[in-house]
Design a protein around this motif. Structure first.
Motif, PDB file in Angstrom:
ATOM      1  N   ASP A 132       0.844  -1.206   0.000  1.00  0.00           N
ATOM      2  CA  ASP A 132       0.000   0.000   0.000  1.00  0.00           C
ATOM      3  C   ASP A 132       0.876   1.252   0.000  1.00  0.00           C
ATOM      4  O   ASP A 132       0.588   2.236  -0.687  1.00  0.00           O
ATOM      5  CB  ASP A 132      -0.882   0.064   1.259  1.00  0.00           C
ATOM      6  N   ALA A 133       1.939   1.200   0.814  1.00  0.00           N
ATOM      7  CA  ALA A 133       2.825   2.366   0.944  1.00  0.00           C
ATOM      8  C   ALA A 133       3.548   2.645  -0.368  1.00  0.00           C
ATOM      9  O   ALA A 133       3.637   3.801  -0.802  1.00  0.00           O
ATOM     10  CB  ALA A 133       3.822   2.142   2.071  1.00  0.00           C
ATOM     11  N   VAL A 134       4.042   1.600  -1.001  1.00  0.00           N
ATOM     12  CA  VAL A 134       4.741   1.780  -2.283  1.00  0.00           C
ATOM     13  C   VAL A 134       3.772   2.370  -3.310  1.00  0.00           C
ATOM     14  O   VAL A 134       4.106   3.309  -4.039  1.00  0.00           O
ATOM     15  CB  VAL A 134       5.346   0.439  -2.774  1.00  0.00           C
ATOM     16  N   ALA A 135       2.532   1.864  -3.325  1.00  0.00           N
ATOM     17  CA  ALA A 135       1.535   2.364  -4.286  1.00  0.00           C
ATOM     18  C   ALA A 135       1.234   3.843  -4.035  1.00  0.00           C
ATOM     19  O   ALA A 135       0.995   4.608  -4.971  1.00  0.00           O
ATOM     20  CB  ALA A 135       0.253   1.540  -4.178  1.00  0.00           C
ATOM     21  N   SER A 136       1.276   4.280  -2.777  1.00  0.00           N
ATOM     22  CA  SER A 136       0.912   5.667  -2.449  1.00  0.00           C
ATOM     23  C   SER A 136       1.934   6.677  -2.981  1.00  0.00           C
ATOM     24  O   SER A 136       1.631   7.853  -3.134  1.00  0.00           O
ATOM     25  CB  SER A 136       0.752   5.841  -0.939  1.00  0.00           C
ATOM     26  N   LEU A 137       3.149   6.198  -3.281  1.00  0.00           N
ATOM     27  CA  LEU A 137       4.208   7.126  -3.710  1.00  0.00           C
ATOM     28  C   LEU A 137       3.882   7.785  -5.052  1.00  0.00           C
ATOM     29  O   LEU A 137       4.367   8.872  -5.352  1.00  0.00           O
ATOM     30  CB  LEU A 137       5.559   6.401  -3.778  1.00  0.00           C
ATOM     31  N   ASP A 138       3.033   7.128  -5.868  1.00  0.00           N
ATOM     32  CA  ASP A 138       2.645   7.695  -7.165  1.00  0.00           C
ATOM     33  C   ASP A 138       1.888   9.011  -7.024  1.00  0.00           C
ATOM     34  O   ASP A 138       1.827   9.797  -7.976  1.00  0.00           O
ATOM     35  CB  ASP A 138       1.733   6.709  -7.922  1.00  0.00           C
ATOM     36  N   ALA A 139       1.273   9.244  -5.871  1.00  0.00           N
ATOM     37  CA  ALA A 139       0.441  10.441  -5.700  1.00  0.00           C
ATOM     38  C   ALA A 139       1.262  11.699  -5.416  1.00  0.00           C
ATOM     39  O   ALA A 139       0.740  12.802  -5.468  1.00  0.00           O
ATOM     40  CB  ALA A 139      -0.558  10.209  -4.561  1.00  0.00           C
ATOM     41  N   PHE A 140       2.561  11.539  -5.110  1.00  0.00           N
ATOM     42  CA  PHE A 140       3.378  12.700  -4.715  1.00  0.00           C
ATOM     43  C   PHE A 140       3.718  13.607  -5.898  1.00  0.00           C
ATOM     44  O   PHE A 140       4.034  13.121  -6.982  1.00  0.00           O
ATOM     45  CB  PHE A 140       4.666  12.234  -4.038  1.00  0.00           C
ATOM     46  N   ARG A 141       3.617  14.924  -5.694  1.00  0.00           N
ATOM     47  CA  ARG A 141       3.990  15.926  -6.715  1.00  0.00           C
ATOM     48  C   ARG A 141       5.005  16.884  -6.099  1.00  0.00           C
ATOM     49  O   ARG A 141       4.738  17.454  -5.040  1.00  0.00           O
ATOM     50  CB  ARG A 141       2.771  16.741  -7.141  1.00  0.00           C
ATOM     51  N   PRO A 142       6.169  17.090  -6.775  1.00  0.00           N
ATOM     52  CA  PRO A 142       7.193  17.956  -6.174  1.00  0.00           C
ATOM     53  C   PRO A 142       6.823  19.443  -6.198  1.00  0.00           C
ATOM     54  O   PRO A 142       6.260  19.933  -7.178  1.00  0.00           O
ATOM     55  CB  PRO A 142       8.429  17.685  -7.033  1.00  0.00           C
ATOM     56  N   ILE A 143       7.165  20.120  -5.093  1.00  0.00           N
ATOM     57  CA  ILE A 143       6.887  21.551  -4.913  1.00  0.00           C
ATOM     58  C   ILE A 143       8.210  22.238  -4.565  1.00  0.00           C
ATOM     59  O   ILE A 143       9.004  21.691  -3.807  1.00  0.00           O
ATOM     60  CB  ILE A 143       5.895  21.719  -3.724  1.00  0.00           C
ATOM     61  N   GLU A 144       8.430  23.421  -5.143  1.00  0.00           N
ATOM     62  CA  GLU A 144       9.627  24.209  -4.790  1.00  0.00           C
ATOM     63  C   GLU A 144       9.308  25.092  -3.586  1.00  0.00           C
ATOM     64  O   GLU A 144       8.179  25.549  -3.443  1.00  0.00           O
ATOM     65  CB  GLU A 144      10.020  25.126  -5.961  1.00  0.00           C
ATOM     66  N   TYR A 145      10.338  25.377  -2.770  1.00  0.00           N
ATOM     67  CA  TYR A 145      10.168  26.383  -1.717  1.00  0.00           C
ATOM     68  C   TYR A 145       9.900  27.733  -2.359  1.00  0.00           C
ATOM     69  O   TYR A 145      10.296  27.997  -3.509  1.00  0.00           O
ATOM     70  CB  TYR A 145      11.459  26.520  -0.906  1.00  0.00           C
ATOM     71  N   ASP A 146       9.221  28.641  -1.613  1.00  0.00           N
ATOM     72  CA  ASP A 146       9.068  30.062  -1.977  1.00  0.00           C
ATOM     73  C   ASP A 146       8.297  30.288  -3.282  1.00  0.00           C
ATOM     74  O   ASP A 146       8.462  31.327  -3.911  1.00  0.00           O
ATOM     75  CB  ASP A 146      10.453  30.761  -2.125  1.00  0.00           C
ATOM     76  N   THR A 147       7.494  29.332  -3.707  1.00  0.00           N
ATOM     77  CA  THR A 147       6.804  29.467  -4.994  1.00  0.00           C
ATOM     78  C   THR A 147       5.313  29.163  -4.817  1.00  0.00           C
ATOM     79  O   THR A 147       4.954  28.092  -4.333  1.00  0.00           O
ATOM     80  CB  THR A 147       7.399  28.469  -6.020  1.00  0.00           C
TER      81      THR A 147
END
Ligand SMILES: [Zn+2]
Length: 532
Positions: A132-147
């Motif tokens: 379940d945990a491995v599958a959940s990683l697909d949902a992550f989207r990278p965000i930059e600081y200060d933006t």
């Protein structure tokens, strides 16, 4: 128009950060952390969320620590299908932390089920699995600081470096035109705030001029003497030399992420300079080993002047990833160093090492961070004479020492300054993420001095407030609470029970002879019968 906040975690004495913001058009979750500590709290991990995961538009994650991220795989398994916004550092750490949490839950439940079957009880299933945990990683989207970015329609957000951990952030959220006279409603969620002069992180930064600040208070009651890199290293090297003089190992219950890498960086450097005796440093935690890899990849993002990449490759360091390698450490005697998870000794390989060494007076246990109520680390820190590990009573003869200079958290004065720097704060400060004394300490510190006392709020679990009113308006939640308010505040009875059993054993053993033991037992029995 309406914007509400529900404190689904990290409210008064409760661990597991989770805040739900709800407007007429959407729902936003900040963090989705695992509850840690007492059995009453841990039981919340198995029960349903106090909202429908499928209704949540997106999750903003402050940082990778499990008490902030650890229920995300369950959120997804239970129907959430939006994005999880996080910094690149947080994503890289979560890619190891969450699967590790899943596998811990699987093995804990397997152990529990063996006992349940033997007692004829029904089996339980894990909160979520490693898969379940491995599958959940697909949902992550990278965000930059200060933006700025759009968190959901009508709501934008911006991440600020919280200086607490690789990738950690405070999150600024703006609800368009929900504030006074059509202005945006501006809220800042602190996440966890780092201390000043932290080894690998910059001092925390955040914006000013907000309607609400939601601030952590983990060390809100604490006032540390000022820490400099020199003071920190001097204290650490004194502890290492004293343990060496005792001619036994140092067991360091490690927080696998960042604390471990900080300790290694300082320890290797002290060994290279000859300030402490050189010895093998066993890093006995697959998770900490993987986290160390992530730190090496991100080494350019850390404070300059420290060659993190080189220090983390030191020949003094021995990675013991497999179970056989880990078991082989037990053959070592004399001075050596074992760094093993978990940091509060409530799980992981450190428990095997404690079982092996706690009853030896030449061994040293060096606690390096916060120990939550109900954890084995807290019992050791409180100076108990014996503990129970895997059902066995183990005497505590080892030297129990602690070092606070590696704290990942700001102390009371630092939190006070951090909150003060956010002013003007128009409508309120919510204090969260702390035990009673910490919340009381920080509340006393900031009330009147920083903001009017009437604007300081200490919510309890599942409280809901309307935020568009001129001051936060509590909403009646009497029938929607997962725990009775008094259950939240009281120390779990399981802890009292284990302390009582240990006290009885200690008293009986201390009696002069069998006759004395008989007298104590008869007195206790009479006390019990008087209760019936
Ligand atoms: Zn944290």
């Amino acid at each position: 128009m309406s914007v509400t906040i529900r404190f689904c975690g990290a409210a008064r004495t409760v661990t597991g950060s989770c805040f739900l913001f709800q407007t007429e058009t959407g729902r936003l979750l900040i963090d989705c952390g695992l509850f840690q500590g007492s059995k009453t709290l841990k039981a919340l991990n198995y029960s349903a969320f106090p909202f429908h995961p499928a209704d949540i538009d997106s999750v903003l994650l402050t940082h990778a620590h499990i008490d902030h991220s650890g229920l995300l795989p369950k959120l997804i398994r239970d129907g959430f299908h939006g994005p999880i916004m996080a910094t690149r550092g947080t994503i890289d750490l979560c890619s190891y932390l969450l699967p590790d949490a899943g596998s811990i839950q699987e093995s804990e439940v397997a152990m529990l089920n063996r006992r349940n079957t033997a007692r004829g009880r029904a089996e339980v299933s894990p909160i979520y699995t490693q898969a379940d945990a491995v599958a959940s990683l697909d949902a992550f989207r990278p965000i930059e600081y200060d933006t700025w970015f759009e968190a959901m329609p009508g709501v934008r957000a911006r991440y600020w470096n919280a200086g607490h951990l690789l990738g950690s952030a405070s999150i600024e959220i703006e609800f368009a035109s929900e504030g006074l006279s059509g202005k945006p409603l501006r809220i800042l969620v602190s996440g966890d705030i780092g201390p000043n002069a932290k080894l690998l992180q910059p001092d925390p930064v955040s914006p000013a001029g907000l309607d609400y600040v939601i601030s952590e208070s983990t060390y809100g009651h604490a006032e540390r003497p000022p820490i400099t890199p020199e003071i920190r290293r001097q204290h650490f090297s004194a502890e290492v030399r004293a343990a060496h003089a005792a001619n036994g190992p140092i067991l360091i219950p490690a927080f696998a992420v960042e604390r471990t890498q900080e300790l290694i960086v300082d320890l290797v450097d002290l060994m290279e300079r000859g300030e402490v005796p050189a010895a093998p440093i066993f890093l006995d935690s697959p998770l900490a080993i993987h986290a160390t890899e992530v730190f090496r990849q991100h080494s350019s993002s850390f404070n300059s002047g420290i060659d993190v990449d080189r220090l983390l490759r030191s020949p003094h360091l021995r990675f013991t990833e497999t179970v056989d390698e880990s078991k082989a450490i037990a053959k070592f005697t004399g001075f050596h160093i074992i760094i093993a998870a978990s940091g509060m000794c409530d799980a992981g390989r450190i428990r095997h090492h404690l079982k092996r060494w706690l009853w030896h007076k030449n061994a040293t246990v060096l606690l390096t961070g916060f120990q939550a109520q109900g954890t084995l680390g807290r019992f050791l820190d409180d100076g108990v004479k014996a503990v129970r590990i895997q059902g066995e009573e183990i005497k505590v003869a080892a030297r129990i020492r602690r070092i606070d200079e590696y704290s990942g958290h700001a102390d009371g004065p630092e939190l006070e300054r951090w909150i003060a720097a956010r002013r003007p704060i128009h409508r309120g400060v919510f204090l969260v993420h702390g035990e009673e004394p910490a919340l009381a300490g920080l509340s006393e510190r900031i009330a009147e001095r920083t903001v009017p006392a009437a604007k300081v709020f200490v919510p309890i679990l599942d409280d809901i407030y309307e935020l568009t009113t001129s001051a936060p308006t509590p909403i009646d939640v009497t029938h929607r609470r997962r725990l009775a308010p008094e259950a939240v505040v009281a120390l779990d009875w399981h802890n009292d029970m284990s302390k009582l059993i240990l006290a009885i054993n200690a008293r009986i053993e201390a009696a002069a002879d069998d006759r004395g033991r008989g007298v104590i037992i008869r007195k206790l029995r009479r006390a019990l019968e008087a209760e019936e």
